[in-house]
Design a protein around this motif. Sequence first.
Motif, PDB file in Angstrom:
ATOM      1  N   LEU A 132       4.402  -2.017   3.840  1.00  0.00           N
ATOM      2  CA  LEU A 132       4.340  -0.715   3.894  1.00  0.00           C
ATOM      3  C   LEU A 132       4.927   0.572   4.740  1.00  0.00           C
ATOM      4  CD1 LEU A 132       0.851  -0.293   2.280  1.00  0.00           C
ATOM      5  CD2 LEU A 132       2.767  -0.622   1.311  1.00  0.00           C
ATOM      6  N   GLY A 133       5.529  -0.544   5.316  1.00  0.00           N
ATOM      7  CA  GLY A 133       6.209   0.729   7.041  1.00  0.00           C
ATOM      8  C   GLY A 133       4.455   1.430   7.029  1.00  0.00           C
ATOM      9  N   LEU A 134       3.819   1.008   7.288  1.00  0.00           N
ATOM     10  CA  LEU A 134       3.056   2.410   7.055  1.00  0.00           C
ATOM     11  C   LEU A 134       2.783   2.941   8.627  1.00  0.00           C
ATOM     12  CD1 LEU A 134      -0.524   2.411   5.912  1.00  0.00           C
ATOM     13  CD2 LEU A 134      -1.431   1.332   7.713  1.00  0.00           C
ATOM     14  N   THR A 135       2.192   4.309   8.779  1.00  0.00           N
ATOM     15  CA  THR A 135       2.033   4.884  10.120  1.00  0.00           C
ATOM     16  C   THR A 135       0.789   4.933  10.078  1.00  0.00           C
ATOM     17  OG1 THR A 135       1.794   7.121   8.695  1.00  0.00           O
ATOM     18  CG2 THR A 135       4.159   6.171   8.850  1.00  0.00           C
ATOM     19  N   ASP A 136       1.087   6.522  11.404  1.00  0.00           N
ATOM     20  CA  ASP A 136      -0.612   5.974  11.556  1.00  0.00           C
ATOM     21  C   ASP A 136      -1.267   7.761  11.410  1.00  0.00           C
ATOM     22  OD1 ASP A 136       0.883   8.341  13.130  1.00  0.00           O
ATOM     23  OD2 ASP A 136       0.699   7.831  15.385  1.00  0.00           O
ATOM     24  N   SER A 137      -0.936   8.350  10.869  1.00  0.00           N
ATOM     25  CA  SER A 137      -1.156   9.675   9.925  1.00  0.00           C
ATOM     26  C   SER A 137      -1.290   9.553   8.726  1.00  0.00           C
ATOM     27  CB  SER A 137      -1.205  10.989  11.471  1.00  0.00           C
ATOM     28  OG  SER A 137      -1.214  11.774  10.259  1.00  0.00           O
ATOM     29  N   ALA A 138      -1.902  10.170   7.819  1.00  0.00           N
ATOM     30  CA  ALA A 138      -1.237  10.481   6.094  1.00  0.00           C
ATOM     31  C   ALA A 138      -0.746  11.679   6.379  1.00  0.00           C
ATOM     32  CB  ALA A 138      -2.751  11.481   5.609  1.00  0.00           C
ATOM     33  N   LEU A 139      -0.345  12.841   7.324  1.00  0.00           N
ATOM     34  CA  LEU A 139       0.325  13.763   7.360  1.00  0.00           C
ATOM     35  C   LEU A 139       1.935  13.296   8.147  1.00  0.00           C
ATOM     36  CD1 LEU A 139      -2.155  16.564   8.829  1.00  0.00           C
ATOM     37  CD2 LEU A 139      -0.358  16.275   5.737  1.00  0.00           C
ATOM     38  N   ASN A 140       1.818  12.107   8.614  1.00  0.00           N
ATOM     39  CA  ASN A 140       3.110  11.830   9.472  1.00  0.00           C
ATOM     40  C   ASN A 140       3.901  10.574   8.319  1.00  0.00           C
ATOM     41  OD1 ASN A 140       5.149  10.756  10.819  1.00  0.00           O
ATOM     42  ND2 ASN A 140       3.754   9.192  11.648  1.00  0.00           N
ATOM     43  N   LEU A 141       4.830  11.699   7.306  1.00  0.00           N
ATOM     44  CA  LEU A 141       5.228  10.181   6.510  1.00  0.00           C
ATOM     45  C   LEU A 141       5.807   9.121   6.511  1.00  0.00           C
ATOM     46  CD1 LEU A 141       6.088  13.378   3.591  1.00  0.00           C
ATOM     47  CD2 LEU A 141       4.063  12.322   4.351  1.00  0.00           C
ATOM     48  N   LEU A 366       5.570  13.130  -7.945  1.00  0.00           N
ATOM     49  CA  LEU A 366       4.521  13.063  -6.731  1.00  0.00           C
ATOM     50  C   LEU A 366       4.709  12.533  -6.267  1.00  0.00           C
ATOM     51  CD1 LEU A 366       2.211  15.805  -8.488  1.00  0.00           C
ATOM     52  CD2 LEU A 366       3.096  16.426  -5.996  1.00  0.00           C
ATOM     53  N   SER A 367       4.893  11.165  -7.307  1.00  0.00           N
ATOM     54  CA  SER A 367       4.260   9.644  -6.632  1.00  0.00           C
ATOM     55  C   SER A 367       5.562   9.505  -5.835  1.00  0.00           C
ATOM     56  CB  SER A 367       4.280   9.172  -8.061  1.00  0.00           C
ATOM     57  OG  SER A 367       5.744   8.902  -8.112  1.00  0.00           O
ATOM     58  N   PHE A 368       6.284   9.797  -5.221  1.00  0.00           N
ATOM     59  CA  PHE A 368       6.658   9.852  -3.862  1.00  0.00           C
ATOM     60  C   PHE A 368       6.713   9.614  -2.592  1.00  0.00           C
ATOM     61  CE2 PHE A 368      10.920   9.880  -7.141  1.00  0.00           C
ATOM     62  CZ  PHE A 368      11.475   9.232  -6.118  1.00  0.00           C
ATOM     63  N   LEU A 369       5.158  10.675  -2.798  1.00  0.00           N
ATOM     64  CA  LEU A 369       4.832  10.497  -1.970  1.00  0.00           C
ATOM     65  C   LEU A 369       3.991   8.763  -1.493  1.00  0.00           C
ATOM     66  CD1 LEU A 369       2.097  13.557  -2.096  1.00  0.00           C
ATOM     67  CD2 LEU A 369       3.569  12.730   0.289  1.00  0.00           C
ATOM     68  N   PHE A 370       3.722   8.105  -2.195  1.00  0.00           N
ATOM     69  CA  PHE A 370       2.958   7.297  -2.269  1.00  0.00           C
ATOM     70  C   PHE A 370       3.751   5.904  -1.927  1.00  0.00           C
ATOM     71  CE2 PHE A 370       0.318  10.240  -4.570  1.00  0.00           C
ATOM     72  CZ  PHE A 370      -0.789   9.908  -3.511  1.00  0.00           C
ATOM     73  N   ILE A 371       5.170   5.889  -1.780  1.00  0.00           N
ATOM     74  CA  ILE A 371       5.704   5.047  -1.101  1.00  0.00           C
ATOM     75  C   ILE A 371       6.704   5.483  -0.010  1.00  0.00           C
ATOM     76  CG2 ILE A 371       6.383   4.499  -3.619  1.00  0.00           C
ATOM     77  CD1 ILE A 371       9.236   5.100  -3.743  1.00  0.00           C
ATOM     78  N   THR A 372       5.888   6.215   0.434  1.00  0.00           N
ATOM     79  CA  THR A 372       6.596   6.879   2.308  1.00  0.00           C
ATOM     80  C   THR A 372       5.903   5.524   2.950  1.00  0.00           C
ATOM     81  OG1 THR A 372       4.534   8.421   2.581  1.00  0.00           O
ATOM     82  CG2 THR A 372       7.081   9.190   1.113  1.00  0.00           C
ATOM     83  N   GLY A 373       5.946   6.474   4.458  1.00  0.00           N
ATOM     84  CA  GLY A 373       4.743   5.424   5.096  1.00  0.00           C
ATOM     85  C   GLY A 373       3.670   6.237   5.624  1.00  0.00           C
ATOM     86  N   ALA A 374       3.284   7.070   4.761  1.00  0.00           N
ATOM     87  CA  ALA A 374       1.865   7.448   4.722  1.00  0.00           C
ATOM     88  C   ALA A 374       1.429   7.068   3.234  1.00  0.00           C
ATOM     89  CB  ALA A 374       2.161   8.854   5.086  1.00  0.00           C
ATOM     90  N   GLY A 375       1.711   6.545   3.101  1.00  0.00           N
ATOM     91  CA  GLY A 375       1.117   6.379   1.431  1.00  0.00           C
ATOM     92  C   GLY A 375       0.206   5.382   0.826  1.00  0.00           C
ATOM     93  N   MET A 376      -0.397   4.182   1.965  1.00  0.00           N
ATOM     94  CA  MET A 376      -2.140   3.942   1.822  1.00  0.00           C
ATOM     95  C   MET A 376      -2.163   5.065   2.192  1.00  0.00           C
ATOM     96  SD  MET A 376      -3.037   0.757   2.654  1.00  0.00           S
ATOM     97  CE  MET A 376      -3.658   0.574   4.115  1.00  0.00           C
ATOM     98  N   ASN A 377      -2.955   5.360   2.743  1.00  0.00           N
ATOM     99  CA  ASN A 377      -3.231   6.595   3.808  1.00  0.00           C
ATOM    100  C   ASN A 377      -3.412   7.771   2.797  1.00  0.00           C
ATOM    101  OD1 ASN A 377      -3.510   5.499   6.450  1.00  0.00           O
ATOM    102  ND2 ASN A 377      -1.413   6.079   7.519  1.00  0.00           N
ATOM    103  N   ILE A 378      -2.485   8.831   2.367  1.00  0.00           N
ATOM    104  CA  ILE A 378      -2.904   9.232   1.421  1.00  0.00           C
ATOM    105  C   ILE A 378      -3.226   8.880   0.555  1.00  0.00           C
ATOM    106  CG2 ILE A 378      -1.556  10.999  -0.301  1.00  0.00           C
ATOM    107  CD1 ILE A 378       0.520  11.124   1.774  1.00  0.00           C
ATOM    108  N   LEU A 379      -3.179   7.147  -0.244  1.00  0.00           N
ATOM    109  CA  LEU A 379      -3.813   7.135  -1.337  1.00  0.00           C
ATOM    110  C   LEU A 379      -5.187   6.802  -1.002  1.00  0.00           C
ATOM    111  CD1 LEU A 379      -2.346   3.845  -3.307  1.00  0.00           C
ATOM    112  CD2 LEU A 379      -4.696   3.851  -2.835  1.00  0.00           C
ATOM    113  N   ASP A 380      -5.904   6.384   0.178  1.00  0.00           N
ATOM    114  CA  ASP A 380      -7.346   6.428   0.385  1.00  0.00           C
ATOM    115  C   ASP A 380      -8.154   7.764   0.136  1.00  0.00           C
ATOM    116  OD1 ASP A 380      -9.670   4.543   1.274  1.00  0.00           O
ATOM    117  OD2 ASP A 380      -9.233   4.521   3.370  1.00  0.00           O
TER     118      ASP A 380
END
Length: 502
Positions: A132-141, A366-380
């Motif tokens: 997912l390339g998961l970042t450390d924050s929902a605001l850090n895309l 809008l769904s592009f937000l959820f395939i960014t590195g912050a996607g899983m944080n935002i989704l949660d």
Amino acid sequence: MKDRDQWNSKVGFLLAAIGSAVGLGNIWRFPYVAATNGGGAFLLPYFFAIITAGIPILILEYTMGKTFRGGAPVTWARMNRRFEWLGWFQVMIAFIIAVYYFAIVVWVVSYIGFSFTQAWGADPSSFFVEYLGLTDSALNLGGIQTSLIIPFVIIWAIAAFIMYKGVSKGIEKACKICLPILFVLMLVLVIRGVTLPGAVDGLEYMFKPDWNALKDPSVWVAAYGQIFFSLSIAFAIMLAYSSYLPKKTDVVNSAFITATANHGFELFAGIGVFSIMGYMAMMQGVPVSEVAGAGIGLAFMTFPTAISALPALNALFGICFFGALFTAGITSLISILQAVVSGFHDKFEMSHKKAVTVVMVPAFLLSFLFITGAGMNILDIVDAFINNIGIASAGVIEVILVTRFFNPEKLRQEANEFSNFSIGRWWVFSLRIVTTVVLGIMLFLNTKDYLYNGYGEYASADVNVFGWGTILFVIVIADALTTMKGKDGYRDLDKIAYKEVN
């Protein structure tokens, strides 16, 4: 208004309604909720919630949709012009869920491919984070993850193809294909799971009753929360689906069939999931509680570990598991989208294809937000707030409006008119008293918790933007759509022409 589409048969409607209810949450949420809220004892408040809230609200929404012949906004407007806002509030909740639901199905598609070689390796948790390339924050895309683009396009193409085909030729046919496949895949998982060593320990963890848990009010609240989460009620789907029913449909029987099939599947899936958790715990020499999990972690971290640990047929088992998630996800996704599409189609008298385009284009962006590195944080964050605040609010308002500001007896008579067995006054009592009180308590506790404690370990800025910000967005857009002028007569049932199917 132009003739509205209709289901080809009652069976087609039931399959679509069951397909909507049987979603990802049935497979990865219910088993864990049951296990951590009294195990076998949880089934008591769970079945009580089905009888006092799940089935009554299903009957209510089936009756409203069939009687007033419209998606949520138009149905509520035809009951009372001042109620239209609730319909758009429910539609916007469905829209938000559809936007992030895409992301989960995208992950599932990728994991079907990964199952062939168990590409997640020895550490599925780290693999998932890297994937997912998961970042450390929902605001850090962190930018769009290129590895997600191909499955992202595939899912959008599948959803668009089904939605443009319409209710009878698209959604109904898709559910007739997907539901049998889902059952077969889940049957394979359950048979394999219960034959594994250690399966009994997993089942004991899930079903061993802790009767003391019934003294805890939060257990009862969890049962009602699971019912709303599972049955797709209070956020426009069942209102929209039932609006395509023929006038003489038996809605009471249909509601009982839908609920029975959905909850039976939940229990069935739970047996498979916790059998495998028991095997995994035995292999690692730890209690089941240490490997059991819920939600995304169960699907993409815990289960891949279990798949790799199987003695044989690992790839087949992985394909079956993620294939089951995919089919459950698709049938739920198209139902959520149709709830939104019907709202625009009915109020603004758009053609079906135009309404699909109006919904799908902003949802796609809008769904592009959820395939960014912050996607899983935002989704949660969004998922927690839209379910625990949004749907709970919609449910409370719905039952209050129907039972306090509308004559529910009229709806009871309408429900009974073509039903094989009649519902008594217990139905009105359940909605007016039991459901209203329990949902009110659930909404109060959830709101208080989020206000005082935030959510998870996320920063307050993350929660404010994607949690409370999402709720504000839904309210504002719902208000704007309510004030927009619709086509003449959209509130007047007598002016609506529709095909009568006998």
